[in-house]
Structures are given as C-alpha cells and as structure tokens.
Design an enzyme around this catalytic site. Structure first.
Site, PDB file in Angstrom:
ATOM      1  N   ARG A 313       0.880  -1.183   0.000  1.00 52.32           N
ATOM      2  CA  ARG A 313       0.000   0.000   0.000  1.00 52.32           C
ATOM      3  C   ARG A 313       0.908   1.220   0.000  1.00 52.32           C
ATOM      4  O   ARG A 313       1.601   1.476   0.981  1.00 52.32           O
ATOM      5  CB  ARG A 313      -0.876  -0.042   1.266  1.00 52.32           C
ATOM      6  CG  ARG A 313      -2.006   0.948   1.284  1.00 52.32           C
ATOM      7  CD  ARG A 313      -2.585   1.075   2.681  1.00 52.32           C
ATOM      8  NE  ARG A 313      -1.644   1.754   3.557  1.00 52.32           N
ATOM      9  CZ  ARG A 313      -1.681   1.742   4.885  1.00 52.32           C
ATOM     10  NH1 ARG A 313      -2.619   1.073   5.518  1.00 52.32           N
ATOM     11  NH2 ARG A 313      -0.780   2.393   5.607  1.00 52.32           N
ATOM     12  N   HIS A 317      -3.582   4.770   5.006  1.00 51.45           N
ATOM     13  CA  HIS A 317      -4.870   4.071   4.909  1.00 51.45           C
ATOM     14  C   HIS A 317      -5.871   4.881   4.079  1.00 51.45           C
ATOM     15  O   HIS A 317      -6.581   4.347   3.240  1.00 51.45           O
ATOM     16  CB  HIS A 317      -5.413   3.822   6.320  1.00 51.45           C
ATOM     17  CG  HIS A 317      -6.746   3.179   6.306  1.00 51.45           C
ATOM     18  ND1 HIS A 317      -6.921   1.866   5.910  1.00 51.45           N
ATOM     19  CD2 HIS A 317      -7.991   3.665   6.573  1.00 51.45           C
ATOM     20  CE1 HIS A 317      -8.212   1.570   5.957  1.00 51.45           C
ATOM     21  NE2 HIS A 317      -8.868   2.638   6.348  1.00 51.45           N
ATOM     22  N   TYR A 325       4.516   6.005   9.862  1.00 52.37           N
ATOM     23  CA  TYR A 325       4.986   4.796  10.553  1.00 52.37           C
ATOM     24  C   TYR A 325       5.649   3.789   9.603  1.00 52.37           C
ATOM     25  O   TYR A 325       6.261   2.829  10.053  1.00 52.37           O
ATOM     26  CB  TYR A 325       3.790   4.128  11.267  1.00 52.37           C
ATOM     27  CG  TYR A 325       2.567   4.000  10.372  1.00 52.37           C
ATOM     28  CD1 TYR A 325       2.443   2.956   9.461  1.00 52.37           C
ATOM     29  CD2 TYR A 325       1.562   4.968  10.407  1.00 52.37           C
ATOM     30  CE1 TYR A 325       1.348   2.876   8.615  1.00 52.37           C
ATOM     31  CE2 TYR A 325       0.465   4.897   9.563  1.00 52.37           C
ATOM     32  CZ  TYR A 325       0.365   3.840   8.672  1.00 52.37           C
ATOM     33  OH  TYR A 325      -0.703   3.767   7.826  1.00 52.37           O
TER      34      TYR A 325
HETATM   35  C1  LIG Z   1     -14.825  -6.229  10.654  1.00 51.38           C
HETATM   36  C2  LIG Z   1     -14.107  -4.901  10.586  1.00 51.38           C
HETATM   37  N1  LIG Z   1     -13.202  -4.597  11.522  1.00 51.38           N
HETATM   38  C3  LIG Z   1     -12.548  -3.414  11.485  1.00 51.38           C
HETATM   39  C4  LIG Z   1     -12.819  -2.520  10.483  1.00 51.38           C
HETATM   40  C5  LIG Z   1     -12.104  -1.173  10.442  1.00 51.38           C
HETATM   41  N2  LIG Z   1     -11.139  -1.164   9.356  1.00 51.38           N
HETATM   42  C6  LIG Z   1     -11.422  -0.607   8.166  1.00 51.38           C
HETATM   43  S1  LIG Z   1     -10.169  -0.760   7.081  1.00 51.38           S
HETATM   44  C7  LIG Z   1      -9.198  -1.548   8.204  1.00 51.38           C
HETATM   45  C8  LIG Z   1      -7.818  -2.003   7.834  1.00 51.38           C
HETATM   46  C9  LIG Z   1      -7.905  -3.047   6.803  1.00 51.38           C
HETATM   47  O1  LIG Z   1      -6.642  -3.511   6.456  1.00 51.38           O
HETATM   48  P1  LIG Z   1      -6.515  -4.543   5.281  1.00 51.38           P
HETATM   49  O2  LIG Z   1      -7.563  -5.582   5.399  1.00 51.38           O
HETATM   50  O3  LIG Z   1      -5.115  -5.005   5.264  1.00 51.38           O
HETATM   51  O4  LIG Z   1      -6.882  -3.713   3.986  1.00 51.38           O
HETATM   52  P2  LIG Z   1      -6.100  -2.468   3.341  1.00 51.38           P
HETATM   53  O5  LIG Z   1      -6.632  -1.256   4.020  1.00 51.38           O
HETATM   54  O6  LIG Z   1      -4.660  -2.678   3.576  1.00 51.38           O
HETATM   55  O7  LIG Z   1      -6.454  -2.492   1.896  1.00 51.38           O
HETATM   56  C10 LIG Z   1      -9.867  -1.713   9.397  1.00 51.38           C
HETATM   57  C11 LIG Z   1      -9.317  -2.367  10.601  1.00 51.38           C
HETATM   58  C12 LIG Z   1     -13.797  -2.872   9.539  1.00 51.38           C
HETATM   59  N3  LIG Z   1     -14.118  -2.054   8.525  1.00 51.38           N
HETATM   60  N4  LIG Z   1     -14.417  -4.072   9.595  1.00 51.38           N
END
Ligand SMILES: Cc1ncc(C[n+]2csc(CCOP(=O)(O)OP(=O)(O)O)c2C)c(N)n1
Ligand SMILES: [Mg+2]
Length: 426
Positions: A313, A317, A325
């Site tokens: 990525r 976020h 970080y």
């Molecule tokens: C079940 C759930 N837990 C927590 C979240 C909050 N949340 C949104 S995005 C995210 C990080 C996701 O990381 P990843 O799956 O690695 O996807 P990326 O953002 O790297 O594409 C989190 C914890 C959520 N949307 N759904």
C-alpha cells in the site's frame, strides 16, 4: 495451477484440496502445494522496536535485489495487454485527480487510494465475463472502471453530487449496480463480501449456471471470522468464488508481520481444501493469469480459488493518514516495483507492442478523458435538500429478477460436481 503435484515427500497432515493422489477423496497420503507465479520472492520482515520513548517499525532483510521482469502471460493477447495498461493508467490518474479535488475542498469525506495496487484491481476484474459478478473493496477503484463505471461516476460519488451512483447519499465507494454491471457494493465490515459473493454464485447455480464471482480481502481483513465462514461455505458447495487476498503489508498502521504467523496467506487455502496461488501483485500478467485460471475453474463448477497478491500500500490508509509509521526504505523498494512503470517498460521496451508515440498518445487520451470527466463532475449540481429523505429505503424500486433463468432445485444437484473433480490434480 494450484493443484500441482508436490515434489515434496508425502506428509500426514490435515485434509486439503491439493492432494497428490486421489484414489479416494480422503486418502491417507497427502501432499500439498501452493503455486507461486512470482519471479522474485522478497525477503524482509518488519519489526516493532523502541527508540527512547517512541515505538516504531524497522525493516530488516534484503532491500537491494534487482527488479524482476514481468512474467509472460499464457493467455493475454497484445491488445488485451494494452487495454489492461490503459485501465491501470486511468485508475492511477483518476486517484490523482481525486486527491487534487480533496485538496480543493470539493470532496465530501475521505479518499482511499489503491496506489501501487492498480495491477491487482484492473487485471483481476479484467478476467471476469460481462455477466459475472464483482464485489470490490474501497481500494479497488480500478476494478470498478473495468466493470464499466466511469471516472465521472466515481468522482461525482466522492463529491456527493446529485448525478452520482448513490445520488449524493454516500460519499465514498458504497455503490454497485445489480442491473447492468453486476457489481455488489463494497461492504465496510471486512469479510462480509465473501459470503455475499458466494451467495451470488449459489443463486446463479440454482438458475442453472456456474459463474465466476470475484471479491477481495486485505491482509488485515482476512483475519475476520466471516472470511473463514464465507470461504468455507464456497468450498463445501464448490461455488465459483475467486478471492484475491490483497497482502499490501499494512492494515491501517499494523504491519502484516504482526498480524499472522503463516508465511504466505495463500497457505490458508490448504485448510479450506481449495487451491491457493501466490502472485506478485505488481505484475499485471501474473494477476490476470491466476484470475483467468480461477475463473475457468469456477465456470467448470469446480469451486473457489484463493489468490494471494503480494504488494505494498503506497499511501496511508486514507488521505488523512501520512503513513509516517512506514519505514522509508520499504517505500523505496516498492517504488522501484511500480506496477504501471514496469508494465509500460514491458510493453514499450521489452515487447515493443507500443511505440513511444503510441504510448504518449494513449497517456494523452487518458488525461483528456479524465479532464472532461472531472470538469463534468465539478460542474454538476449537488442534490436538492428536498430529495434527502428519498431513495434511502427500498420502496419497491428494485425489482430483483433472476439473471440466468428460473430457479430449479434439482438442477443444483446435477450442477454440483463430485468432490473428486473439485480437488483433482492437473
Ligand atoms: C470487521 C471490521 N473490523 C474493522 C474494520 C475497520 N477497518 C477498516 S479498514 C481496516 C484495515 C484493513 O486492512 P486490510 O484488510 O489489510 O486492507 P487495506 O486497508 O490494507 O487495503 C480496518 C481495521 C472494519 N471495517 N471491519
Ligand atoms: Mg492491508
């Protein structure tokens, strides 16, 4: 692909789809393998360290290896390569335009980027047929473009304009199209798209068709319980789920190395009894080939495939996150593996399928399209205040019709293959 015969000696371990000898579906001798299409296997780890009062991350390992070549596709024509390249460019440049619109205060809410992940979004969705289904996540704007949404639709959505897909009722990417483009709207609760897409495949089968349905989950999101439930259900029912596990090394600010103990997330496929494949998520040819083979398997009614795409990525976020970080050398490493620059080099210099002039024209054409779409989106009106309460709840406005034929329960029994064919070694 994934069900290759392993060269390793037989081991006694848990049941798996990648069995080497299949006299019975539950033979005692089992060997398992995960296909790995990569031409380079990055070897580094990210550790949490303490520096005085500060906690930070440090990367350890070899970050100086040379950039691998693009892997030759077994399936794509010259024209298809160029089309995928164009989608990737459109994906990247649309996100750049969105970033500018955000900075001008024209975007309502945040913006999420798929920088560095364009090959994964575009080349995966490109493998689906028009009448099949996609369930994108928030970073898969490239997949939305490939499925037929225009940059105009997406930009208007981010600006909550009246003419946007949700008519101003959502400010980011929670939109789909169940009529024309067969796109299930992203679900923010991570993992929930998986059983929904499995359900779409089951619905199609009840209507007499085995189709491919594609969705994505991140390295963070794959830890959720519903991910397990959804994949397991698809595996047991031999549903045509093509699941991309987008391992971009970060879930918010948590590095993948602190999220799970398996070396490769594709290994999870072993426990589901389905094929698992690893691809370099910055190589469009690898992405497409793995997606294509998984879709063909889905269409034959042989069940799901889990494809782990390894990449990075390249932003925070969302737009509010400066990703301070992330250790800087990691950005440098992956910047050299930029999916678009590598694919451009492949098409222009290696394959010579695009002359420099043709490439420049293609880039200018993408710029022109984006400029037109951005101007249209900026000039289009916001929704009227009176319309705010409308279109929130469905009041019969969505007629849900069978897509492929009338549901026929006995058909399902015939359509569902025997376990042997689902796990057969090719
Ligand atoms: C079940 C759930 N837990 C927590 C979240 C909050 N949340 C949104 S995005 C995210 C990080 C996701 O990381 P990843 O799956 O690695 O996807 P990326 O953002 O790297 O594409 C989190 C914890 C959520 N949307 N759904
Ligand atoms: Mg992630």
């Amino acid at each position: 692909m994934a069900n290759r015969k392993s060269k390793r000696p037989a081991q006694k371990s848990a049941s798996n789809g990648n069995r080497s000898s299949l006299k019975t579906p539950f033979s005692e001798d089992r060997t398992y393998s995960i296909a790995d299409l990569r031409l380079e296997k990055p070897s580094f780890t990210i550790r949490q360290i303490r520096k005085g009062d500060e906690i930070c991350y440090q990367v350890e390992g070899n970050l100086n290896s040379s950039v691998p070549p693009i892997r030759e596709s077994k399936f794509l024509s010259k024209q298809q390569h160029i089309e995928i390249y164009r989608w990737m460019l459109l994906n990247r440049k649309m996100e750049q335009a969105l970033e500018n619109l955000y900075k001008q205060g024209k975007v309502v809410g945040g913006v999420y980027f798929g920088l560095g992940q364009e090959a994964c979004s575009c080349a995966s969705a490109y493998a689906l047929k028009k009448d099949e289904w996609l369930g994108p996540l928030i970073r898969n704007q490239g997949s939305l473009l490939v499925r037929g949404f225009s940059p105009r639709d997406i930009m208007m959505q981010y600006m909550a304009k009246a003419g946007s897909p949700t008519k101003g009722r959502d400010a980011s990417s929670h939109f789909g199209d169940i009529n024309e483009r067969n796109v299930v709207a992203p679900i923010s609760t991570l993992g929930d798209l998986i059983p929904v897409l499995a359900g779409v495949a089951l619905g199609a089968r009840l209507q007499g068709r085995n189709i491919a349905v594609m969705t994505y989950i991140g390295d963070g999101g794959q830890s959720t319980g519903v991910t397990y439930e959804g994949i397991n259900f698809a595996a047991v029912e031999n549903l045509g789920l093509v699941l991309f596990v987008e391992n971009n090394l970060w879930g918010y600010s948590t590095p993948a190395d602190m999220q799970f103990r398996v070396k490769d997330l594709a290994e999870r496929a072993i426990a589901y009894g389905i094929p698992g494949v690893i691809v370099d998520g910055t190589d469009a040819c690898q992405i497409y080939d793995a997606a294509h083979e998984a879709c063909e398997r889905a269409r034959r009614g042989e069940g799901p495939t889990l494809i782990e795409a390894k990449m990075m990525r390249m932003k925070g976020h969302a737009i509010h996150d400066a990703a301070e970080y992330v250790p800087k050398p990691l950005f440098e490493y992956w910047r050299k593996r930029d999916p678009i620059a590598r694919f451009e080099n492949y098409l222009v210099n290696v394959k010579k399928w695009l002359t420099r002039e043709e490439n420049e024209r293609l880039i200018a054409d993408v710029d022109r399209q984006l400029e037109e779409d951005r101007d249209y989106a900026v000039a289009s009106p916001m929704p009227s205040p009176e319309s705010a309460a409308g279109g929130v709840y469905c009041d019969g406005c969505h007629e849900v019709k069978p897509k492929y034929g009338m549901a026929n329960a006995p058909e399902r029994i015939h359509a569902r293959p025997k376990p042997e064919s689902a796990t057969h070694i090719k």
